[in-house]
Write a protein that holds these residues in place. Structure first.
Motif, PDB file in Angstrom:
ATOM      1  N   TYR A   8       0.852  -1.180   0.000  1.00 48.01           N
ATOM      2  CA  TYR A   8       0.000   0.000   0.000  1.00 48.01           C
ATOM      3  C   TYR A   8       0.883   1.223   0.000  1.00 48.01           C
ATOM      4  O   TYR A   8       1.822   1.310   0.773  1.00 48.01           O
ATOM      5  N   PHE A 187     -22.629  15.312   0.551  1.00 46.94           N
ATOM      6  CA  PHE A 187     -23.801  16.180   0.709  1.00 46.94           C
ATOM      7  C   PHE A 187     -25.008  15.329   1.081  1.00 46.94           C
ATOM      8  O   PHE A 187     -25.580  14.652   0.231  1.00 46.94           O
ATOM      9  N   ASP A 189     -27.969  15.803   1.545  1.00 46.30           N
ATOM     10  CA  ASP A 189     -29.284  16.090   0.979  1.00 46.30           C
ATOM     11  C   ASP A 189     -29.523  15.358  -0.338  1.00 46.30           C
ATOM     12  O   ASP A 189     -30.650  15.288  -0.812  1.00 46.30           O
ATOM     13  N   TYR A 273      -9.658   8.843  -2.047  1.00 47.83           N
ATOM     14  CA  TYR A 273      -9.036   9.029  -0.737  1.00 47.83           C
ATOM     15  C   TYR A 273      -9.758  10.058   0.131  1.00 47.83           C
ATOM     16  O   TYR A 273      -9.418  10.251   1.281  1.00 47.83           O
ATOM     17  N   TYR A 277     -12.983  10.493   4.720  1.00 53.43           N
ATOM     18  CA  TYR A 277     -13.032  11.698   5.546  1.00 53.43           C
ATOM     19  C   TYR A 277     -14.428  12.304   5.615  1.00 53.43           C
ATOM     20  O   TYR A 277     -14.709  13.115   6.476  1.00 53.43           O
TER      21      TYR A 277
ATOM     22  N   ILE B  14      -2.574  14.537   8.432  1.00 51.81           N
ATOM     23  CA  ILE B  14      -3.992  14.321   8.173  1.00 51.81           C
ATOM     24  C   ILE B  14      -4.787  15.501   8.710  1.00 51.81           C
ATOM     25  O   ILE B  14      -4.662  15.870   9.871  1.00 51.81           O
ATOM     26  N   ASP B  15      -5.561  16.102   7.817  1.00 55.38           N
ATOM     27  CA  ASP B  15      -6.480  17.159   8.223  1.00 55.38           C
ATOM     28  C   ASP B  15      -7.894  16.629   8.071  1.00 55.38           C
ATOM     29  O   ASP B  15      -8.296  16.236   6.985  1.00 55.38           O
ATOM     30  N   PRO B  17     -11.655  17.321   7.636  1.00 48.35           N
ATOM     31  CA  PRO B  17     -12.586  18.407   7.357  1.00 48.35           C
ATOM     32  C   PRO B  17     -13.716  18.316   8.377  1.00 48.35           C
ATOM     33  O   PRO B  17     -14.064  17.229   8.823  1.00 48.35           O
ATOM     34  N   TYR B  19     -17.532  18.907   8.842  1.00 44.14           N
ATOM     35  CA  TYR B  19     -18.764  19.213   8.137  1.00 44.14           C
ATOM     36  C   TYR B  19     -19.919  19.295   9.114  1.00 44.14           C
ATOM     37  O   TYR B  19     -20.075  18.459   9.985  1.00 44.14           O
ATOM     38  N   ARG B  23     -22.347  23.442   6.154  1.00 42.77           N
ATOM     39  CA  ARG B  23     -21.555  23.273   4.949  1.00 42.77           C
ATOM     40  C   ARG B  23     -22.256  22.323   3.986  1.00 42.77           C
ATOM     41  O   ARG B  23     -21.669  21.469   3.394  1.00 42.77           O
ATOM     42  N   SER B  24     -23.546  22.493   3.888  1.00 40.09           N
ATOM     43  CA  SER B  24     -24.336  21.544   3.129  1.00 40.09           C
ATOM     44  C   SER B  24     -24.385  21.913   1.657  1.00 40.09           C
ATOM     45  O   SER B  24     -23.756  22.835   1.180  1.00 40.09           O
ATOM     46  N   ARG B  45     -12.826  26.429   4.707  1.00 39.37           N
ATOM     47  CA  ARG B  45     -13.102  25.049   5.075  1.00 39.37           C
ATOM     48  C   ARG B  45     -12.451  24.734   6.412  1.00 39.37           C
ATOM     49  O   ARG B  45     -11.242  24.531   6.484  1.00 39.37           O
ATOM     50  N   TYR B  85      -7.310   5.793   6.232  1.00 42.27           N
ATOM     51  CA  TYR B  85      -7.178   7.221   5.942  1.00 42.27           C
ATOM     52  C   TYR B  85      -5.898   7.485   5.173  1.00 42.27           C
ATOM     53  O   TYR B  85      -4.810   7.190   5.652  1.00 42.27           O
ATOM     54  N   ALA B  86      -6.047   8.048   3.997  1.00 46.19           N
ATOM     55  CA  ALA B  86      -4.870   8.404   3.209  1.00 46.19           C
ATOM     56  C   ALA B  86      -4.355   9.760   3.698  1.00 46.19           C
ATOM     57  O   ALA B  86      -5.114  10.532   4.267  1.00 46.19           O
ATOM     58  N   PRO B  87      -3.080  10.030   3.489  1.00 47.47           N
ATOM     59  CA  PRO B  87      -2.547  11.318   3.940  1.00 47.47           C
ATOM     60  C   PRO B  87      -3.166  12.477   3.168  1.00 47.47           C
ATOM     61  O   PRO B  87      -3.447  12.345   1.981  1.00 47.47           O
ATOM     62  N   THR B  88      -3.430  13.584   3.852  1.00 41.58           N
ATOM     63  CA  THR B  88      -3.864  14.767   3.117  1.00 41.58           C
ATOM     64  C   THR B  88      -2.643  15.503   2.581  1.00 41.58           C
ATOM     65  O   THR B  88      -2.745  16.268   1.641  1.00 41.58           O
TER      66      THR B  88
END
Lengths: 279, 236
Positions: A8, A187, A189, A273, A277, B14-15, B17, B19, B23-24, B45, B85-88
């Motif tokens: 990986y 999103f 919605d 990727y 998140y 790693i950041d 986000p 939400y 932030r829709s 963001r 989780y991949a690196p940001t």
């Protein structure tokens, strides 16, 4: 052992298309996982019920019987024309609706796994499609009594066409699960929006009513000729009713599949990727 | 490089986000319609830096302990090593099959029987059905659950559930194992058994990484302890 399991690496720039196709293929090769998970989803739904997944068959059967009697009468159609048309249409439609609506949840449903272990993301799209294929197989049982009551001529070519049509729909299902799954994860919605569009499409697509009821110009042209759902249904329904699939429908389906593939690969490559998140 | 297993992290960050409904889709559409000017007062963001420029070189034979407060980034690092989780930014390379023993409930289903859960958990841990079948009896024996394996998992006590998960998870053959704090399983007698199983596993596995709050435990089983604080490795 599968090489992708033991190596990986992320960090170097990889072309989007390569990333997407790699994920797609290794997802497909991960079939032992998604097949089991898909089955498990069905088993889970009907655990401790006496009839189990046969409820699927029964529910669809009741719907078709009721609609068949009522609308056949309303449209003043002979049963041997209307009932087989309705039955095949509903069954294929149910398959597509499942793929689209549950496709939105493809990644959210497996969030625990996605956040902890490394699997190709497409694995979860395949899981959704496999689960819905199992449901389709249960619903298809309805066709046996329908065919027994109202015989249709279905030859080998016809059967192969049906099979090909279903594979094409399933393939599109994987792609739409990737696209909608990613969008809905980001999103929240999107899911309800899609559900509403699909619901509306049921009424404007020739499933409960025959396309011959509409003139082929004006509204009819939009609801039939330009309606992607119509053509996707046609490639399975026509051969089941003993008719040929029009070249037009095949071309249309080819176009849809191409566009669907391009969008899904872009989404997968671009957001492979990012999706964990968003969960 | 002919090593069977190694891990390399370079400037790995790693950041996350953040939400919310704020932030829709509506916001996203509105900001695109208004060219973003409309929302100038909101930072573009909001993110949370969970891991900050981590550099790590782990080779065969390493037993690494991760030590740090809640929220220092231990679990995120383990999940990143598992490939979830991949690196940001930065890069990661992992060679070797990874067994991640992070969450005991992953892949387990309350309504499914113990046997089914062995398969489910095994598959989600990356075992093949063949592999699971060949280890089925061994797993069942180790769990000491006997007739309970025919019963749905929801009838188990939490200790029994952990036992089953532990028995399956430790049956994976891997070059790298990632452990997150759940070494205390079951009652006293099972705990002893679990400990010896873990030690056995640690011996035959080339790389082990263990996150814990317990300094004593880390000193006992690891060769090197990394202190984490605010997503960074201290004294590096």
């Amino acid at each position: 052992m599968d090489k992708s399991r033991s190596f990986y690496s992320v960090g170097e720039k990889v072309p989007l298309l390569r990333l997407a196709t790699e994920d797609f293929w290794s997802g497909l090769k991960n079939y032992q996982l998604w097949m089991f998970l898909g089955w498990q989803d069905i088993r889970q739904r009907y655990r401790r019920s006496v009839l189990g997944p046969l409820w699927l068959t029964l529910t669809t059967g009741v719907t078709i019987a009721m609609l068949g009697l009522l609308y056949g009468h309303l449209f003043k159609m002979p049963n041997d024309v209307y009932v087989p048309f309705l039955a095949t249409g509903i069954i294929v439609w149910t398959f597509m609706v499942g793929l689209i609506n549950e496709g939105c949840e493809a990644f959210m449903q497996s969030d625990m796994m996605i956040k902890q272990v490394r699997n190709p993301l497409s694995t979860y799209a395949f899981r959704t499609v496999w689960r819905n294929s199992i449901i389709l197989a249960h619903n298809a049982v309805i066709l046996i009594p329908v065919w027994w009551l109202f015989p249709k001529s279905l030859d080998l070519i016809g059967m192969l066409t049906v099979l090909l049509g279903l594979v094409v729909i399933a393939f599109n299902g994987v792609l739409i699960s990737i696209t909608l799954g990613a969008l809905t994860t980001r999103f929240r919605d999107i899911g309800p929006i899609v559900t509403n569009i699909v619901q509306a499409s049921f009424f404007i697509t020739p499933i409960m009513w025959l396309p011959s009821l509409l003139q082929s110009k004006g509204v009819g042209a939009i609801l039939i000729d330009l309606n992607p759902f119509f053509h996707l249904i046609e490639i399975v329904r026509s051969p089941l009713l003993g008719n040929d699939v029009s070249v037009n429908s095949w071309l249309y389906v080819l176009g849809i599949s191409g566009a669907n593939l391009a969008i899904a690969l872009f989404v997968l490559g671009r957001f492979r990727y990012r999706i964990p998140y968003w969960l | 490089m002919s090593q069977n297993a190694y891990i390399k992290l370079k400037d790995f960050s790693i950041d996350f986000p953040i939400y919310t409904a704020e932030r829709s889709l509506k916001r996203a559409l509105m900001s695109s319609a208004t060219g973003g000017i409309f929302h100038n007062e909101v930072p573009s963001r909001p993110t949370l830096r969970a891991l900050d420029s981590i550099n790590l070189d782990i080779n065969e034979g390493d037993r690494i302990g991760l030590y740090g407060h809640n929220g220092s980034g231990k679990t995120t690092l383990l999940r990143a090593l598992a490939g979830a989780y991949a690196p940001t930014s930065g890069s990661i390379t992992v060679k070797g099959r990874v067994a991640s023993l992070l969450d005991i409930s992953m892949g387990m289903e309350g309504d499914a029987s113990g046997w089914e859960n062995i398969i489910l958990r095994g598959l989600t841990m990356g075992m093949s059905p063949k592999e699971i079948k060949s280890k089925m009896n061994e797993i069942a024996d180790f769990s000491e659950l006997g007739g309970f394996l025919d019963m749905p998992l929801r009838t188990y006590s939490s200790g029994m559930q952990v036992r089953l998960a532990f028995a399956v998870s430790t049956a994976v053959d891997a070059e790298i194992i990632l452990l997150d704090e759940w070494l205390s399983v079951g009652d006293e007698s099972f705990q002893e058994k679990a400990e010896s199983r873990l030690k056995e596993m640690v011996i035959k596995t080339p790389i082990m990484i263990l996150a814990s709050h317990s300094k004593n435990l880390l000193d006992e089983v690891t060769t090197k302890t990394l202190h984490m604080e605010h997503g960074k490795l201290k004294d590096q």
